[in-house]
Write a protein that holds these residues in place. Structure first.
Motif, PDB file in Angstrom:
ATOM      1  N   VAL A   7      17.554  23.266  15.514  1.00 43.65           N
ATOM      2  CA  VAL A   7      17.735  22.413  14.336  1.00 43.65           C
ATOM      3  C   VAL A   7      16.899  21.141  14.460  1.00 43.65           C
ATOM      4  N   THR A   8      16.969  20.486  15.622  1.00 38.87           N
ATOM      5  CA  THR A   8      16.210  19.236  15.791  1.00 38.87           C
ATOM      6  C   THR A   8      14.707  19.534  15.820  1.00 38.87           C
ATOM      7  N   GLY A   9      14.337  20.694  16.375  1.00 37.05           N
ATOM      8  CA  GLY A   9      12.926  21.091  16.367  1.00 37.05           C
ATOM      9  C   GLY A   9      12.414  21.222  14.944  1.00 37.05           C
ATOM     10  N   TYR A  10      13.227  21.834  14.106  1.00 39.38           N
ATOM     11  CA  TYR A  10      12.834  21.991  12.702  1.00 39.38           C
ATOM     12  C   TYR A  10      12.714  20.625  12.011  1.00 39.38           C
ATOM     13  N   PHE A  11      13.754  19.792  12.159  1.00 42.74           N
ATOM     14  CA  PHE A  11      13.743  18.502  11.454  1.00 42.74           C
ATOM     15  C   PHE A  11      12.645  17.576  11.978  1.00 42.74           C
ATOM     16  N   SER A  12      12.249  17.752  13.244  1.00 43.97           N
ATOM     17  CA  SER A  12      11.144  16.938  13.759  1.00 43.97           C
ATOM     18  C   SER A  12       9.839  17.318  13.075  1.00 43.97           C
ATOM     19  N   ARG A  13       9.704  18.613  12.773  1.00 43.45           N
ATOM     20  CA  ARG A  13       8.469  19.070  12.121  1.00 43.45           C
ATOM     21  C   ARG A  13       8.494  18.844  10.616  1.00 43.45           C
ATOM     22  N   GLN A  14       9.664  18.995  10.015  1.00 44.65           N
ATOM     23  CA  GLN A  14       9.810  18.869   8.558  1.00 44.65           C
ATOM     24  C   GLN A  14      10.873  17.819   8.247  1.00 44.65           C
ATOM     25  N   PRO A  15      10.607  16.553   8.539  1.00 42.95           N
ATOM     26  CA  PRO A  15      11.679  15.556   8.371  1.00 42.95           C
ATOM     27  C   PRO A  15      11.949  15.219   6.909  1.00 42.95           C
ATOM     28  N   PRO A  16      13.201  15.374   6.475  1.00 43.62           N
ATOM     29  CA  PRO A  16      13.536  14.966   5.098  1.00 43.62           C
ATOM     30  C   PRO A  16      13.372  13.453   4.955  1.00 43.62           C
ATOM     31  N   PRO A  17      12.865  13.007   3.795  1.00 43.18           N
ATOM     32  CA  PRO A  17      12.643  11.575   3.579  1.00 43.18           C
ATOM     33  C   PRO A  17      13.931  10.775   3.723  1.00 43.18           C
ATOM     34  N   GLY A  18      13.795   9.541   4.183  1.00 39.54           N
ATOM     35  CA  GLY A  18      14.952   8.644   4.252  1.00 39.54           C
ATOM     36  C   GLY A  18      15.838   8.882   5.457  1.00 39.54           C
ATOM     37  N   THR A  19      15.336   9.630   6.439  1.00 41.39           N
ATOM     38  CA  THR A  19      16.137   9.927   7.627  1.00 41.39           C
ATOM     39  C   THR A  19      15.440   9.372   8.875  1.00 41.39           C
ATOM     40  N   LEU A  20      16.210   9.314   9.959  1.00 42.49           N
ATOM     41  CA  LEU A  20      15.652   8.856  11.231  1.00 42.49           C
ATOM     42  C   LEU A  20      14.466   9.732  11.642  1.00 42.49           C
ATOM     43  N   TYR A  21      14.562  11.018  11.362  1.00 40.29           N
ATOM     44  CA  TYR A  21      13.482  11.947  11.722  1.00 40.29           C
ATOM     45  C   TYR A  21      12.197  11.599  10.978  1.00 40.29           C
ATOM     46  N   ALA A  22      12.340  11.197   9.707  1.00 37.63           N
ATOM     47  CA  ALA A  22      11.163  10.807   8.932  1.00 37.63           C
ATOM     48  C   ALA A  22      10.561   9.538   9.520  1.00 37.63           C
ATOM     49  N   MET A  23      11.431   8.600   9.908  1.00 36.29           N
ATOM     50  CA  MET A  23      10.943   7.351  10.480  1.00 36.29           C
ATOM     51  C   MET A  23      10.227   7.620  11.807  1.00 36.29           C
ATOM     52  N   GLN A  24      10.785   8.505  12.602  1.00 42.58           N
ATOM     53  CA  GLN A  24      10.163   8.817  13.897  1.00 42.58           C
ATOM     54  C   GLN A  24       8.828   9.541  13.720  1.00 42.58           C
ATOM     55  N   ALA A  25       8.777  10.417  12.702  1.00 44.20           N
ATOM     56  CA  ALA A  25       7.515  11.113  12.433  1.00 44.20           C
ATOM     57  C   ALA A  25       6.448  10.107  12.010  1.00 44.20           C
ATOM     58  N   MET A  36      14.971  29.153   0.809  1.00 40.38           N
ATOM     59  CA  MET A  36      14.826  30.334   1.676  1.00 40.38           C
ATOM     60  C   MET A  36      13.733  30.122   2.713  1.00 40.38           C
ATOM     61  N   LYS A  37      12.660  29.442   2.292  1.00 41.48           N
ATOM     62  CA  LYS A  37      11.584  29.150   3.235  1.00 41.48           C
ATOM     63  C   LYS A  37      12.106  28.244   4.351  1.00 41.48           C
ATOM     64  N   ALA A  38      12.850  27.215   3.965  1.00 39.42           N
ATOM     65  CA  ALA A  38      13.420  26.296   4.960  1.00 39.42           C
ATOM     66  C   ALA A  38      14.398  27.038   5.868  1.00 39.42           C
ATOM     67  N   SER A  39      15.220  27.927   5.272  1.00 38.55           N
ATOM     68  CA  SER A  39      16.189  28.695   6.065  1.00 38.55           C
ATOM     69  C   SER A  39      15.468  29.529   7.112  1.00 38.55           C
ATOM     70  N   GLU A  40      14.383  30.192   6.681  1.00 33.31           N
ATOM     71  CA  GLU A  40      13.642  31.058   7.606  1.00 33.31           C
ATOM     72  C   GLU A  40      13.006  30.256   8.734  1.00 33.31           C
ATOM     73  N   ASP A  41      12.399  29.124   8.385  1.00 35.18           N
ATOM     74  CA  ASP A  41      11.767  28.287   9.410  1.00 35.18           C
ATOM     75  C   ASP A  41      12.801  27.815  10.429  1.00 35.18           C
ATOM     76  N   MET A  42      13.907  27.323   9.896  1.00 39.29           N
ATOM     77  CA  MET A  42      14.950  26.797  10.766  1.00 39.29           C
ATOM     78  C   MET A  42      15.564  27.890  11.625  1.00 39.29           C
ATOM     79  N   ALA A  43      15.815  29.040  11.005  1.00 41.19           N
ATOM     80  CA  ALA A  43      16.400  30.166  11.736  1.00 41.19           C
ATOM     81  C   ALA A  43      15.460  30.619  12.855  1.00 41.19           C
ATOM     82  N   GLY A  44      14.153  30.574  12.584  1.00 41.65           N
ATOM     83  CA  GLY A  44      13.169  30.942  13.604  1.00 41.65           C
ATOM     84  C   GLY A  44      13.247  30.001  14.794  1.00 41.65           C
ATOM     85  N   GLN A  45      13.428  28.712  14.514  1.00 40.16           N
ATOM     86  CA  GLN A  45      13.547  27.723  15.594  1.00 40.16           C
ATOM     87  C   GLN A  45      14.826  27.950  16.408  1.00 40.16           C
TER      88      GLN A  45
END
Ligand SMILES: [Zn+2]
Length: 273
Positions: free
Chosen positions: A238-256, A164-173
């Motif tokens: 969506v990309t704004g959220y994943f850039s800030r909270q990148p799930p491990p093992g993803t391109l976003y995590a590598m870029q972070a 729910m926390k992730a949903s709210e953050d993402m929805a806000g973005q």
């Protein structure tokens, strides 16, 4: 790396590094015998949602590190619970349901973003737990079977709170992205007990793209250029959220990681995906 072909794209790097794509489940609301709301000039919500969903999927698939999954790609009916079950089956990192709003007054306007209400979440958690089939399922990586009811309930609550926390953050973005596109219906993310948002472990949101009952907005919803802008606004969130909270093992995590090391530009082609 000796002997390998020269690196060409971000996708090549991601594949070689064994990174998994983030799966964005896109749900075109309604379909088949369920047309959804009807526009002031006769447009059907189910047709608009499919067009926006397809455009969003196209843009998602054109974004390095992301992969789209459409719950429906043509005009057929899917029961509500089936929609989020499909998303879970396809290992979605995010579920976004696309709709168009309707109201008795033709002047109601603007887009809205919804997440599941606390009440909806807790009633769903109870039902989930009661369901033997689901109790054997994985929630947040923890197998619930063979755990006592109390422990299972605590684990489920933890998983659901994080979701729910992730949903709210993402929805806000996403709402912020839609605000850049035009005036939104409400200033904040809204909460409702929508069945389609009840995944206990996949962050989920429902986007009301505009009011189909408002003739001006209905016309815009039918405009491919506006559909593309809506999709872009959602994708930016969506990309704004994943850039800030990148799930491990993803391109976003590598870029972070690369940004932290101060070498994003030099090493990975630079910029946000
Ligand atoms: Zn709808």
């Amino acid at each position: 790396m000796a002997g390998q072909a020269p690196v060409k794209t971000v996708e090549d790097i991601a594949r070689r590094a064994g990174l998994r794509p983030l799966v964005i489940a896109i749900d075109a609301g309604h379909g088949g015998q369920d047309p959804g709301a009807r526009g002031a000039n006769g447009s059907r919500e189910k047709d608009i949602t499919l067009k926006v969903a397809r455009e969003l999927a196209r843009q998602v698939n054109a974004t390095p590190g992301l992969k789209a999954y459409l719950t429906r790609d043509s005009d057929f009916f899917i029961p509500l619970a089936r929609r989020y079950q499909l998303a879970r089956q396809h290992k979605a990192d995010l579920f976004v349901s696309i709709h168009a709003d309707a109201f008795s007054s033709p002047t109601a306007r603007g887009s809205s973003v919804f997440v599941l209400s606390q009440r909806g979440a807790s009633s769903q958690a109870a039902r989930w737990l009661a369901d033997q089939e689901n109790a054997a399922d994985l929630v947040g990586g923890v197998r619930l079977q063979d755990k006592g009811d109390t422990l299972a309930s605590v684990l489920l609550d933890l998983s659901q709170s994080a979701t729910m926390k992730a949903s709210e953050d993402m929805a806000g973005q996403v709402l912020a992205g839609l605000k850049r596109l035009g005036k939104t219906h409400k200033n904040d993310v809204e909460r409702a007990n929508f069945v389609v948002l009840r995944s206990p472990d996949v962050p989920s949101m429902l986007v009301e793209t505009a009011f189909i009952s408002n003739p001006d907005e209905e016309a815009r919803l039918n405009d491919p250029a506006h559909q593309a802008q809506l999709a872009r606004a959602i994708l930016d969130g969506v990309t704004g959220y994943f850039s800030r909270q990148p799930p491990p093992g993803t391109l976003y995590a590598m870029q972070a990681e690369a940004r932290r090391a101060g070498s994003a530009g030099a090493t990975y082609g630079g910029g946000q995906p």
